[in-house]
Design an enzyme around this catalytic site. Structure first.
Site, short mmCIF file in Angstrom:
data_model
loop_
_atom_site.label_atom_id
_atom_site.label_comp_id
_atom_site.label_asym_id
_atom_site.label_seq_id
_atom_site.Cartn_x
_atom_site.Cartn_y
_atom_site.Cartn_z
N ASP A 89 0.82 -1.21 0.00
CA ASP A 89 0.00 0.00 0.00
C ASP A 89 0.86 1.27 0.00
O ASP A 89 0.44 2.29 -0.54
CB ASP A 89 -0.93 -0.01 1.22
CG ASP A 89 -1.96 -1.12 1.14
OD1 ASP A 89 -2.64 -1.22 0.10
OD2 ASP A 89 -2.07 -1.91 2.10
N THR A 126 2.94 -6.56 2.67
CA THR A 126 2.46 -7.27 3.86
C THR A 126 0.96 -7.12 4.03
O THR A 126 0.25 -8.08 4.30
CB THR A 126 3.18 -6.73 5.12
OG1 THR A 126 4.58 -6.89 4.95
CG2 THR A 126 2.72 -7.47 6.35
#
Length: 333
Positions: A89, A126
């Protein structure tokens, strides 16, 4: 500079890769644009020619601050068909901000160009929280096949402005107070994977005090929300490694979902954590949800110490204004 080939369905990508300030910017040419269509999708590349080559730029694992932003802006100005964020992100966040400059969309230097640069994503991080909203997994093969198909859809982007008028963009979730502080601390515990946010939240509760916030919705009247614990503003649904914090958010509907948690204690967070992850917390006492086009938030106390972040990046402190820019970017999805 190296040269690589990547298999893409029935085609091959020719890839040139160069290292730039510890970031990878990979330029690729795809030999054909497939003739596909779907209800709300636009044919990739903006051309009806089945043989037109596509110029793709892959931004991989940026390490220098804001360098992915610079790479993206350069690619758009040079007329790239798409800029692909490869990573989590954080990488996606920087690439999205690269689509804008001084409050306006970056454009191709060639004024006669008939198509805009699209945003693509190969989720490998992640959390990969934004990919979850799109129903995507950390599967590079699936992502590359999606890029090969080239189907585009207009996606909303949130914009944050501060007292000085500067603009910062987010595609996933922006948040205020405890959740923003938790994200700030979570960055120290990434070695624990998705648990890093839970650990960060517990640390953030140390010395935490719920605060009264003044909120203005859609340029309306100011209202006070007492004992606010966290305020989350979602263009998409997930943050914190899979926490479905704004479950009604939709990056295609032209609105932001605001979820406000009030008067939470540290044990409330533990007891209700499962509801935060599965998105059923809106039924919990002291949790409210509002669909907005814009929202302004101020700290009633004026202490200036209430954290603000977006897509996991610390942005400082209140006051801030958040608004939606509908259909701001074409995304390959």
């Amino acid at each position: 500079m190296g040269y690589y080939q990547i298999a893409l369905g029935s085609g091959i990508l020719g890839v040139r890769a160069s290292t730039m300030a510890k970031s990878w910017a990979i330029k690729a040419e795809q030999p054909t644009v497939p003739d596909l269509s779907a209800d709300r999708f636009i044919q990739g590349g903006g051309s009806s020619s089945p043989s037109r080559r596509r110029n793709l730029v892959f931004v991989v694992n940026p390490q220098g601050p804001s360098h992915a932003i610079d790479i993206t802006r350069e690619a758009i100005r040079e007329g790239a068909d798409a800029v692909i964020a490869v990573g989590g992100d954080g990488t996606l966040h920087e690439v999205v901000n690269g689509f804008f400059w001084a409050g306006k969309a970056v454009t191709n230097h060639d004024r006669t160009a008939t198509s805009s640069t699209a945003l693509g994503l190969i989720p490998l991080g992640t959390g990969s929280d934004f990919a979850r909203t799109l129903g995507r997994k950390n599967d590079p093969v699936e992502a590359i096949e999606c890029i090969h198909r080239g189907l585009r859809s207009r996606i909303d982007v949130g914009v944050i402005s501060g007292e000085q008028g500067e603009s910062h963009y987010f595609i996933n979730v922006a948040d205020i107070h405890l959740s923003a502080k938790a994200g700030y601390y979570a960055s120290r515990y990434k070695k624990f994977g998705n648990l890093c946010y839970v650990i960060g939240a517990l640390q953030a509760f140390i010395g935490h005090h719920n605060q009264d916030l003044r909120i203005k919705i859609n340029e309306g009247k100011w209202e006070t929300y007492s004992k606010a614990t966290a305020l989350c503003i979602g263009n998409a649904k997930y943050f914190g490694g899979g926490m479905k914090i704004t479950p009604n958010a939709d990056p295609f509907n032209g609105n932001l979902e605001v979820v406000i948690l009030q008067d939470f204690k540290w044990y409330d967070f533990i007891l209700k954590l499962h509801k935060l992850y599965n998105g059923t917390h809106l039924s919990v006492k002291n949790v409210s949800s509002i669909s907005v086009r814009s929202i302004e938030v101020e700290d009633v106390s004026g202490s200036g110490g209430i954290f603000v972040q977006s897509d996991g990046e610390h942005l400082g402190f209140l006051p801030r204004k958040f608004r939606i820019v509908p259909g701001a970017i074409e995304m390959i999805c």
